[in-house]
Design a protein around this motif. Structure first.
Motif, PDB file in Angstrom:
ATOM      1  N   ALA A 196      -2.217   4.766   7.296  1.00  0.00           N
ATOM      2  CA  ALA A 196      -2.887   4.943   8.587  1.00  0.00           C
ATOM      3  C   ALA A 196      -4.362   4.573   8.488  1.00  0.00           C
ATOM      4  CB  ALA A 196      -2.744   6.394   9.055  1.00  0.00           C
ATOM      5  N   GLU A 197      -4.995   4.965   7.393  1.00  0.00           N
ATOM      6  CA  GLU A 197      -6.418   4.699   7.220  1.00  0.00           C
ATOM      7  C   GLU A 197      -6.722   3.206   7.133  1.00  0.00           C
ATOM      8  OE1 GLU A 197     -10.058   5.790   4.087  1.00  0.00           O
ATOM      9  OE2 GLU A 197      -8.002   6.383   3.637  1.00  0.00           O
ATOM     10  N   LYS A 198      -5.910   2.469   6.369  1.00  0.00           N
ATOM     11  CA  LYS A 198      -6.215   1.056   6.136  1.00  0.00           C
ATOM     12  C   LYS A 198      -5.607   0.118   7.166  1.00  0.00           C
ATOM     13  CE  LYS A 198      -6.575  -2.418   2.514  1.00  0.00           C
ATOM     14  NZ  LYS A 198      -6.483  -2.666   1.057  1.00  0.00           N
ATOM     15  N   TYR A 199      -4.376   0.406   7.606  1.00  0.00           N
ATOM     16  CA  TYR A 199      -3.663  -0.549   8.450  1.00  0.00           C
ATOM     17  C   TYR A 199      -3.226   0.015   9.794  1.00  0.00           C
ATOM     18  CZ  TYR A 199      -3.317  -3.437   4.216  1.00  0.00           C
ATOM     19  OH  TYR A 199      -3.599  -4.177   3.101  1.00  0.00           O
ATOM     20  N   LEU A 229       0.826  -1.206   0.000  1.00  0.00           N
ATOM     21  CA  LEU A 229       0.000   0.000   0.000  1.00  0.00           C
ATOM     22  C   LEU A 229       0.863   1.260   0.000  1.00  0.00           C
ATOM     23  CD1 LEU A 229      -2.752   1.395   0.162  1.00  0.00           C
ATOM     24  CD2 LEU A 229      -2.651   1.148   2.656  1.00  0.00           C
ATOM     25  N   LEU A 230       1.945   1.256   0.766  1.00  0.00           N
ATOM     26  CA  LEU A 230       2.842   2.399   0.825  1.00  0.00           C
ATOM     27  C   LEU A 230       3.403   2.713  -0.561  1.00  0.00           C
ATOM     28  CD1 LEU A 230       4.473   4.421   2.657  1.00  0.00           C
ATOM     29  CD2 LEU A 230       6.252   2.650   2.747  1.00  0.00           C
ATOM     30  N   GLY A 232       2.683  -2.536  17.957  1.00  0.00           N
ATOM     31  CA  GLY A 232       2.741  -1.535  19.010  1.00  0.00           C
ATOM     32  C   GLY A 232       3.267  -0.195  18.541  1.00  0.00           C
ATOM     33  N   LYS A 233       3.144   0.103  17.250  1.00  0.00           N
ATOM     34  CA  LYS A 233       3.649   1.352  16.680  1.00  0.00           C
ATOM     35  C   LYS A 233       2.489   2.186  16.156  1.00  0.00           C
ATOM     36  CE  LYS A 233       7.594   1.988  16.127  1.00  0.00           C
ATOM     37  NZ  LYS A 233       8.639   2.584  16.987  1.00  0.00           N
ATOM     38  N   GLU A 234       2.535   3.473  16.470  1.00  0.00           N
ATOM     39  CA  GLU A 234       1.515   4.406  15.998  1.00  0.00           C
ATOM     40  C   GLU A 234       1.925   4.936  14.625  1.00  0.00           C
ATOM     41  OE1 GLU A 234      -2.135   6.065  16.828  1.00  0.00           O
ATOM     42  OE2 GLU A 234      -0.950   5.355  18.537  1.00  0.00           O
ATOM     43  N   VAL A 235       0.997   4.882  13.674  1.00  0.00           N
ATOM     44  CA  VAL A 235       1.258   5.491  12.372  1.00  0.00           C
ATOM     45  C   VAL A 235       0.857   6.960  12.467  1.00  0.00           C
ATOM     46  CG1 VAL A 235       0.762   5.484   9.903  1.00  0.00           C
ATOM     47  CG2 VAL A 235       0.848   3.318  11.166  1.00  0.00           C
ATOM     48  N   ILE A 236       1.834   7.827  12.484  1.00  0.00           N
ATOM     49  CA  ILE A 236       1.589   9.263  12.627  1.00  0.00           C
ATOM     50  C   ILE A 236       1.686   9.908  11.251  1.00  0.00           C
ATOM     51  CG2 ILE A 236       2.392  11.410  13.674  1.00  0.00           C
ATOM     52  CD1 ILE A 236       3.529   9.682  15.974  1.00  0.00           C
ATOM     53  N   VAL A 237       0.573  10.454  10.788  1.00  0.00           N
ATOM     54  CA  VAL A 237       0.565  11.134   9.491  1.00  0.00           C
ATOM     55  C   VAL A 237       1.205  12.504   9.679  1.00  0.00           C
ATOM     56  CG1 VAL A 237      -0.851  11.995   7.605  1.00  0.00           C
ATOM     57  CG2 VAL A 237      -1.529   9.904   8.830  1.00  0.00           C
ATOM     58  N   PRO A 238       2.301  12.781   8.979  1.00  0.00           N
ATOM     59  CA  PRO A 238       3.030  14.029   9.221  1.00  0.00           C
ATOM     60  C   PRO A 238       2.301  15.256   8.691  1.00  0.00           C
ATOM     61  CG  PRO A 238       3.998  12.847   7.379  1.00  0.00           C
ATOM     62  CD  PRO A 238       2.951  11.940   7.953  1.00  0.00           C
ATOM     63  N   THR A 239       2.536  16.358   9.360  1.00  0.00           N
ATOM     64  CA  THR A 239       2.024  17.653   8.924  1.00  0.00           C
ATOM     65  C   THR A 239       3.043  18.307   8.002  1.00  0.00           C
ATOM     66  OG1 THR A 239       0.815  17.932  10.998  1.00  0.00           O
ATOM     67  CG2 THR A 239       1.220  19.915   9.695  1.00  0.00           C
TER      68      THR A 239
END
Length: 429
Positions: free
Chosen positions: A250-253, A133-134, A262-269
């Motif tokens: 982030a939306e799909k997985y 997906l990436l 245990g990792k947060e997917v942080i969408v960058p600004t």
């Protein structure tokens, strides 16, 4: 019947599923199987007295055997996996599995010996789906901006870029090299008038590094685009690209990545913070007492790179940091330099790890030849210099390592983040 993926199954209909036997409880009158495919798991509940032929098949099964099962799928509130189960009336054994030579907690090098088995784990399958997906999202982003996808050769006649760290191979009655970058051919595409291009393909580095982020073969995602006059344009293209792709992941997985890794997917600004290398060293010294000798301040040290994760979050609230204004002697000869002789390029640091080197390229033949001479590379890059003799637009670009991005996304080592890892001591399977 046609096979149905488990994720697409709903109660109240008949289905055929195929997959691995993940769990098996074979009781006297009942058998409970958990069948897993790439999309999910389903409990199969067999009444053995009602279907003695199927019961005999179940007696042969082992964990990780492969089966095809048909039957009615019904709702059952007592079943933990989605509240549904299949009541089979037909089964085919596709293959019987021997006892597995590795376990989930085996050492990584043991797992790599049997990587095809290790890849069956839910974490690894999520890793590769996330990676798909990436890459697909980055490709989508660029296609929507008129980029053309190309595929450059990996067998080349001259050592690329630095002239070192390349694999030499016999090529009929002469020598060839495995490409350590598509850089030269990306720039040839600019001279060809293709305007905007990208490529996803293998990259080879003959370096004996044993760190958790280096590999001798990895997958690169590279792009180049024309009529670039400022490094800001290149950095902006990359930050927009990554923000777009991260949002898709982030939306799909996002939830699955948090659950399994245990990792947060942080969408960058956007925009990402920028800092000049000399200013970064001043900040690291003032904040953390980190110092390096003046002779080393033209490049980013590994320790400084790691400290960028803490610094960038503290000062900017961002996991990303563009570092600019490197010393010319530390940058590739094809980076354009400004009036002060400073390369118009950058490194992008994410979570304390360099993921990109990008730059405006030098497209003027005489200047480029002079800079190659400075590095002692003129003879090695004669074929490359020809691209610039017949007119070439100003251009710039960057490259990302897909495996390194995956590694940082999920908190893995590079050995775990590739489908099949290649390192100084790893050439099989």
């Amino acid at each position: 019947m046609n096979r149905t993926y488990i994720a697409d199954i709903t109660p109240g209909a008949r289905y055929s599923i195929s997959g691995f036997v993940e769990n098996l409880r074979n009781k006297r009158t009942m058998a409970f199987l958990v069948i897993r495919d790439i999309t999910g798991k389903l409990q199969v509940t067999l009444e053995k007295e009602k279907y003695p032929a199927l019961a005999a098949m179940v007696d042969q099964l082992t964990i990780h055997s492969v089966v095809t099962v048909e039957g009615e799928v019904v709702a059952n509130e007592y079943v933990k996996m989605g509240g549904i189960e299949m009541l089979p009336d037909s089964m085919k054994i596709e293959s019987i599995a021997d006892a597995l030579p590795i376990k989930d907690d085996s050492e990584i090098d043991s797992k790599l010996e049997f990587r095809w088995i290790d890849l069956r784990r839910e974490q690894n399958q999520l890793m590769l789906k996330m990676q798909t997906l990436l890459t697909g999202s980055m490709r989508e982003f660029l296609l929507n901006r008129n980029f053309v996808e190309i595929h450059t050769p990996k067998l080349i006649g001259a050592a690329s870029e630095s002239g070192s760290e390349v694999f030499e191979v016999k090529y009929f009655d002469t020598k060839a090299y495995l490409a350590q970058s598509p850089q030269f051919y990306k720039q040839m595409a600019m001279a060809s008038g293709l305007d905007r291009i990208f490529e996803t393909g293998p990259v080879f580095r003959a370096e004996k590094s044993y760190t958790n982020k280096h590999a001798t073969e990895f997958t690169g995602f590279d792009l180049e685009f024309s009529y670039v006059t400022s490094v800001e344009e290149v950095m902006h293209m990359e930050e927009e690209l990554l923000a777009y792709a991260f949002a898709k992941v982030a939306e799909k997985y996002g939830e699955d990545i948090k659950r399994l890794f245990g990792k947060e997917v942080i969408v960058p600004t956007v925009p990402f913070p920028r800092i000049k290398l000399r200013d970064l060293y001043a900040e690291l010294e003032a904040r953390y007492g980190y110092t390096v000798d003046d002779s080393a301040k033209g490049d980013l040290t590994t320790d400084a790179e790691h400290l960028c994760a803490k610094f960038s979050m503290e000062k900017y609230g961002s996991e990303f940091l563009f570092v600019t204004d490197y010393d010319a002697k530390e940058r590739a000869f094809y980076h354009m330099r400004d009036e002060a002789g400073v390369p118009m390029g950058y490194d992008l640091i994410w979570r304390g790890c360099e993921i990109t080197t990008g730059a405006v390229r030098e497209h003027r033949y005489e200047v480029l030849k002079k800079q190659a001479d400075e590095k002692g590379l003129a003879d090695d890059v004669t074929f490359y210099l020809q691209f610039f003799r017949y007119g070439c637009p100003p251009h710039g670009g960057f490259g990302l390592g897909i495996d390194r991005l995956t590694m940082l996304f999920l908190g893995l080592s590079i050995k775990e983040a590739e489908f099949l890892f290649r390192g100084p001591n790893r050439l099989t399977p």
